[in-house]
Design a protein around this motif. Structure first.
Motif, PDB file in Angstrom:
ATOM      1  N   ARG A 649       0.857  -1.191   0.000  1.00 29.31           N
ATOM      2  CA  ARG A 649       0.000   0.000   0.000  1.00 29.31           C
ATOM      3  C   ARG A 649       0.891   1.238   0.000  1.00 29.31           C
ATOM      4  O   ARG A 649       1.707   1.411   0.905  1.00 29.31           O
ATOM      5  CB  ARG A 649      -0.924   0.014   1.217  1.00 29.31           C
ATOM      6  N   VAL A 650       0.755   2.076  -1.002  1.00 28.73           N
ATOM      7  CA  VAL A 650       1.622   3.251  -1.157  1.00 28.73           C
ATOM      8  C   VAL A 650       0.751   4.469  -1.464  1.00 28.73           C
ATOM      9  O   VAL A 650      -0.223   4.374  -2.216  1.00 28.73           O
ATOM     10  CB  VAL A 650       2.651   3.045  -2.289  1.00 28.73           C
ATOM     11  N   LEU A 651       1.119   5.605  -0.870  1.00 30.42           N
ATOM     12  CA  LEU A 651       0.464   6.885  -1.157  1.00 30.42           C
ATOM     13  C   LEU A 651       1.474   7.790  -1.860  1.00 30.42           C
ATOM     14  O   LEU A 651       2.600   7.951  -1.394  1.00 30.42           O
ATOM     15  CB  LEU A 651      -0.012   7.550   0.145  1.00 30.42           C
ATOM     16  N   VAL A 652       1.082   8.373  -3.014  1.00 32.37           N
ATOM     17  CA  VAL A 652       1.952   9.253  -3.801  1.00 32.37           C
ATOM     18  C   VAL A 652       1.335  10.647  -3.850  1.00 32.37           C
ATOM     19  O   VAL A 652       0.164  10.809  -4.208  1.00 32.37           O
ATOM     20  CB  VAL A 652       2.132   8.710  -5.240  1.00 32.37           C
ATOM     21  N   MET A 653       2.117  11.678  -3.481  1.00 36.64           N
ATOM     22  CA  MET A 653       1.654  13.073  -3.539  1.00 36.64           C
ATOM     23  C   MET A 653       2.542  13.858  -4.491  1.00 36.64           C
ATOM     24  O   MET A 653       3.759  13.919  -4.325  1.00 36.64           O
ATOM     25  CB  MET A 653       1.681  13.700  -2.140  1.00 36.64           C
ATOM     26  N   ILE A 668       3.039  -0.177  -9.346  1.00 39.83           N
ATOM     27  CA  ILE A 668       2.252  -1.352  -9.712  1.00 39.83           C
ATOM     28  C   ILE A 668       3.160  -2.393 -10.377  1.00 39.83           C
ATOM     29  O   ILE A 668       3.036  -3.594 -10.150  1.00 39.83           O
ATOM     30  CB  ILE A 668       1.088  -0.947 -10.646  1.00 39.83           C
ATOM     31  N   GLU A 669       4.107  -1.920 -11.216  1.00 41.30           N
ATOM     32  CA  GLU A 669       5.054  -2.830 -11.877  1.00 41.30           C
ATOM     33  C   GLU A 669       5.883  -3.591 -10.849  1.00 41.30           C
ATOM     34  O   GLU A 669       6.286  -4.727 -11.079  1.00 41.30           O
ATOM     35  CB  GLU A 669       5.972  -2.019 -12.808  1.00 41.30           C
ATOM     36  N   GLN A 670       6.128  -2.945  -9.671  1.00 39.99           N
ATOM     37  CA  GLN A 670       6.917  -3.581  -8.620  1.00 39.99           C
ATOM     38  C   GLN A 670       6.070  -4.443  -7.690  1.00 39.99           C
ATOM     39  O   GLN A 670       6.583  -4.990  -6.727  1.00 39.99           O
ATOM     40  CB  GLN A 670       7.638  -2.520  -7.788  1.00 39.99           C
ATOM     41  N   GLY A 671       4.772  -4.569  -7.963  1.00 41.22           N
ATOM     42  CA  GLY A 671       3.929  -5.479  -7.203  1.00 41.22           C
ATOM     43  C   GLY A 671       3.075  -4.833  -6.141  1.00 41.22           C
ATOM     44  O   GLY A 671       2.458  -5.535  -5.340  1.00 41.22           O
ATOM     45  N   CYS A 672       3.007  -3.491  -6.081  1.00 46.81           N
ATOM     46  CA  CYS A 672       2.142  -2.833  -5.111  1.00 46.81           C
ATOM     47  C   CYS A 672       0.677  -3.112  -5.446  1.00 46.81           C
ATOM     48  O   CYS A 672       0.265  -3.005  -6.600  1.00 46.81           O
ATOM     49  CB  CYS A 672       2.399  -1.320  -5.096  1.00 46.81           C
ATOM     50  N   LYS A 673      -0.106  -3.462  -4.437  1.00 44.43           N
ATOM     51  CA  LYS A 673      -1.509  -3.793  -4.672  1.00 44.43           C
ATOM     52  C   LYS A 673      -2.407  -2.557  -4.623  1.00 44.43           C
ATOM     53  O   LYS A 673      -3.419  -2.495  -5.309  1.00 44.43           O
ATOM     54  CB  LYS A 673      -1.980  -4.810  -3.632  1.00 44.43           C
ATOM     55  N   ASP A 699       2.309   1.438   3.629  1.00 44.42           N
ATOM     56  CA  ASP A 699       3.684   0.989   3.863  1.00 44.42           C
ATOM     57  C   ASP A 699       4.675   2.104   3.579  1.00 44.42           C
ATOM     58  O   ASP A 699       5.702   2.229   4.257  1.00 44.42           O
ATOM     59  CB  ASP A 699       4.007  -0.213   2.963  1.00 44.42           C
ATOM     60  N   VAL A 700       4.395   2.919   2.560  1.00 48.20           N
ATOM     61  CA  VAL A 700       5.306   3.993   2.143  1.00 48.20           C
ATOM     62  C   VAL A 700       4.460   5.182   1.691  1.00 48.20           C
ATOM     63  O   VAL A 700       3.412   5.010   1.071  1.00 48.20           O
ATOM     64  CB  VAL A 700       6.227   3.547   0.982  1.00 48.20           C
ATOM     65  N   ALA A 727       6.082   6.153  10.563  1.00 50.63           N
ATOM     66  CA  ALA A 727       5.746   6.232   9.134  1.00 50.63           C
ATOM     67  C   ALA A 727       7.016   6.196   8.282  1.00 50.63           C
ATOM     68  O   ALA A 727       8.043   6.762   8.644  1.00 50.63           O
ATOM     69  CB  ALA A 727       4.962   7.505   8.851  1.00 50.63           C
ATOM     70  N   THR A 728       6.933   5.511   7.137  1.00 45.76           N
ATOM     71  CA  THR A 728       8.043   5.450   6.176  1.00 45.76           C
ATOM     72  C   THR A 728       7.771   6.458   5.072  1.00 45.76           C
ATOM     73  O   THR A 728       6.847   6.288   4.278  1.00 45.76           O
ATOM     74  CB  THR A 728       8.171   4.037   5.586  1.00 45.76           C
ATOM     75  N   LEU A 729       8.579   7.531   5.017  1.00 45.43           N
ATOM     76  CA  LEU A 729       8.357   8.638   4.090  1.00 45.43           C
ATOM     77  C   LEU A 729       9.537   8.766   3.138  1.00 45.43           C
ATOM     78  O   LEU A 729      10.698   8.677   3.552  1.00 45.43           O
ATOM     79  CB  LEU A 729       8.171   9.954   4.862  1.00 45.43           C
ATOM     80  N   ILE A 730       9.236   8.971   1.859  1.00 46.66           N
ATOM     81  CA  ILE A 730      10.259   9.166   0.828  1.00 46.66           C
ATOM     82  C   ILE A 730      10.016  10.512   0.164  1.00 46.66           C
ATOM     83  O   ILE A 730       8.888  10.812  -0.248  1.00 46.66           O
ATOM     84  CB  ILE A 730      10.221   8.041  -0.221  1.00 46.66           C
TER      85      ILE A 730
END
Length: 775
Positions: A649-653, A668-673, A699-700, A727-730
């Motif tokens: 599960r990933v959130l992109v801003m 999605i290519e890396q397998g994120c659902k 997750d990220v 929280a894991t933040l990039i």
């Protein structure tokens, strides 16, 4: 055995019947064995004794595990519990004879209770070779059916009359109809009407044997009327005599690839828009004839010529570019491969003089060499410069240099920022497209060349962003001794150059943007290493200075001296070393020392250079001090990257939709659902809180640093950390020297991905960050 032969109500049969029943069991062709709960054999008929080459007495002293290798004692206990629960079971086991020969036996077992005791009655029959072959063929058929139905491509067989005789489940799903309805339908009814004529002709040629295969892209129809693109690979299926049995087609859905191609087309349109509206005069012309092929709006605005007047004509024909200056420009271009900041006097359509800083470079467009020309109108600046006090020539030159750097920086930075966002979409989509296309696909090579070109553009954009970073430094108190030590260790690592540090314990600190000062030191140290290809020494000295008379300023300063023992700088080039785009290195950008000059002056300091051919160069930087001494900082612990990944599960801003789409496709290519997106920091905080309350945390979270008119990634990271410290933040940024990137953990981030993205770098950073996350 007699006590086992009884009626259900416990009444014992007469002795004669017991004898008759025992004889029947012993004479049966089937192999009959009785065993108790512990696996001990309590009865064996004659067929078993003959098959296993044991006497009855020998068998009754053995256990099931002794004659069945597939049922060792630990498995017998499990088997007994299963049999007891089911009552009856049928299974296939190996039985081993006295001579060691194994035979497959199909066994029907029944659970029996008698007088408080529990037994297993097993009736076995040897399996013949034909039965095994049939079973193997059945299993092989089942396996093939599973393979066909799980393939990610559609498979279809079409008879010579054009009727589908076989298809897999994926083919039915692609056409959007049940498999039983697909089989028996006409293949042509699933082809888009616009392409049926071409498809029918190719099928005719395949059936006639004029060709043995086809490979092409075409549009197909789903049952609901929707269209999708497919890549068809078709072949003839022949018997041993070469007669046609049917046509075999493998169809892969390439709709996403077509979408990528459309995205590339749109990206090209955005590049065209950026070219047209750039604040610099830009033109593309034929390298041989000099005739203009395209010019932007700013060119027409400054020159006064209409777009239609310029296209197809040369600058000399227009009277815009003097013939002498053009010949001089071509000479520099031929000699150095590019023209950088050549000051030329041009003539507008109305006769007024226009003074420009002119740069040109040869580019390749669709296999042809073209000349890209970029000019900065400095007419007004020249007029202002002529009005300055010429008495102080040195001060005048430094001031003009600073103005030129600032203006070029702002202009180049604006263009580079927009280009970098566009390149993110292009490079990301290219990276995804390459991952989707098989290695042998005709498009693979073209996509690779496109990606290489985009990366070259990305490197140029990154240099422009480094040079053009605008605004005042974000200052904090910095230990200059630590900063110098780290910079020397990093820059000299792996080189032949020895570093010598001359630092005092009472060294004053400075108020500075740590990331910018670190960049300036790195640029100077890298120049020093390159000036000593065979090795040498670079000495870095830090001093506290009460007053620096050379700058005309008074106060407290920290003076940094970087001296190398390299080849030195010729005297006629010393005055140009800080000019933007000036370089003597093959393949250099000319922005390294220009960036040093820009950074130091923004900090209120000065930088000077002196050199002697064959004995080295010396750069002296003076920076205002904070007037205090800081204790030495201890090295931060570094958590090793475990190499694990697995974000679901990933959130992109990000405020750019194109970048959101690219990042989502890569995840999605890396397998994120689950990949959720939003356009500003406030929305990101809201999404994170809602997910946490639902019990499905992300997750990220990937956050863009800057959102015009909205909350950026830095503030969003702070608020998310308040909600969830784990929280894991990039952070996502197009500028590698940003102050946040210089201290990720200090600003609440676990990692960073740089724009423009590539699938590999994106995947590597995601895996590294997730590997460091506490379990």
């Amino acid at each position: 055995m007699d006590e086992l032969i009884s009626s259900r109500n416990g009444a014992v049969f007469d002795a004669g019947f017991q004898s008759l029943a025992g004889l029947a069991l012993d004479s049966a062709q089937d192999q009959i064995l009785w065993a108790d709960a512990g696996g001990r054999l309590v009865y064996a008929n004659r067929s078993v004794c003959l098959a296993l080459e044991y006497s009855r007495e020998e068998l009754l002293s053995m256990t099931v595990s002794d004659i069945c290798p597939d049922l060792p004692p630990q498995l017998w206990a499990e088997h007994w519990q299963q049999l007891k629960a089911a009552g009856q079971m049928v299974l296939t086991v190996r039985r081993r004879s006295r001579s060691g020969k194994d035979q497959l036996v199909e066994v029907a077992t029944t659970f029996v209770q008698q007088d408080g005791r529990e037994y297993s009655c097993a009736i076995g029959r040897a399996i013949s070779d034909c039965t095994l072959v049939e079973r193997d063929l059945s299993e092989a058929r089942q396996q093939l059916e599973v393979i066909f139905d799980t393939m990610q491509a559609g498979i279809v067989l079409v008879n010579p009359q054009g009727i589908i005789t076989f298809a897999n489940q994926h083919m039915a799903a692609m056409f959007g109809c049940p498999l039983d309805e697909l089989i028996g339908s006409s293949y042509s009814e699933h082809v888009h009407p616009d392409q049926r004529n071409v498809g029918d002709e190719r099928m005719r040629r395949l059936i006639a044997g004029e060709i043995d295969h086809v490979h092409h892209e075409r549009r197909y129809l789903r049952r609901n009327g929707r269209i999708f693109w497919g890549h068809l690979s078709g072949r003839r299926l022949e018997d041993a005599q070469g007669n046609l049995i049917s046509l075999v087609g493998v169809i892969a859905d390439i709709s996403e690839i077509k979408q990528v191609e459309e995205a590339l087309r749109q990206s090209e349109q955005k590049f065209s828009k950026a070219f047209s509206h750039a604040p610099l005069l830009m033109s593309i012309s034929d390298l041989q004839t000099g005739r203009h092929l395209e010019v932007n709006n700013r060119f027409c605005e400054v020159s006064g010529f209409e777009h239609s007047e310029v296209i197809g004509r040369t600058s000399i024909e227009l009277g815009w570019f003097p013939a002498a200056d053009r010949n001089r420009m071509l000479g520099i271009l031929k000699r150095e491969g590019r023209v950088q900041d050549l000051e030329v006097r041009l003539t507008a359509k109305d006769g007024r003089a226009v003074i420009c800083l002119y740069s040109a470079e040869i580019i390749n467009v669709e296999g042809c060499d073209r000349l890209l020309s970029i000019a900065l109108d400095i007419t007004q600046r020249i007029k202002d410069r002529e009005e300055l006090d010429h008495a102080n020539e040195c001060f005048h030159r430094e001031r003009e240099k600073g103005q030129r750097l600032e203006s070029l920086g702002l202009l180049a930075g604006g263009i580079a920022h927009d280009f970098n966002n566009i390149l993110t979409g292009i490079l990301g989509n290219l990276s995804l497209a390459r991952a989707m296309v098989e290695t042998g696909h005709p498009a693979a090579g073209r996509l690779e060349e496109c990606e290489k070109a985009a990366r070259r553009a990305s490197e140029l954009t990154r240099q422009l962003l480094t040079f053009a970073r605008g605004g005042q430094p974000v200052k904090k108190i910095v230990d200059i001794s630590r900063l110098v030590s780290e910079a020397v260790s990093f820059a000299l690592h792996g080189s032949k150059v020895k570093g010598v540090l001359e630092l005092s314990d009472g060294q004053w600190s400075i108020a500075a943007d740590e990331g910018q000062i670190n960049q300036a030191l790195n640029n100077l140290l890298i120049n020093a290493v390159q000036a000593m290809p065979d090795g040498g020494t670079v000495t870095v000295r830090a001093e506290n200075v009460v007053a620096d008379d050379s700058t005309g300023k008074s106060g407290l300063f920290v003076r940094l001296t970087i001296r190398d023992t390299g080849v030195g700088i010729p005297p006629d080039l010393l005055a140009k070393v800080f000019d933007p785009y000036f370089t003597t290195k093959s393949g250099g950008s000319g922005l390294g020392l220009a960036s040093v000059y820009s950074i130091v002056t923004r900090h209120g300091g000065t930088v000077q250079v002196s050199s002697e051919i064959g004995r080295g160069s010396e750069f002296v930087i003076c920076l205002p001090t904070a007037g205090e001494t800081l204790p030495r900082e201890r090295d931060k612990d570094v958590v090793p990257h475990s190499g694990k990944s697995g974000a679901e599960r990933v959130l992109v801003m990000d405020d750019e939709q194109m970048i959101i789409e690219v990042a989502s496709m890569m995840l999605i290519e890396q397998g994120c659902k689950v990949v959720d997106t939003c356009s500003d920091g406030a929305e990101a905080v809201k999404c994170y809180l809602e997910a946490l309350e639902r019990g499905t945390p992300y997750d990220v979270v990937i956050l863009d640093l800057t959102v015009p008119g909205g909350m950026g990634g830095l503030e969003a990271a702070r608020r998310i950390r308040e909600i969830d410290p784990q929280a894991t933040l990039i952070v996502s940024s197009g500028y590698s020297q940003n102050a946040v990137l210089a201290d990720l953990h200090g600003h609440g981030f676990s990692g960073a991905v740089m724009k423009p993205y590539s699938l590999k770098n994106f995947s590597d950073e995601l895996g590294r960050v997730l590997g460091k996350r506490p379990s």
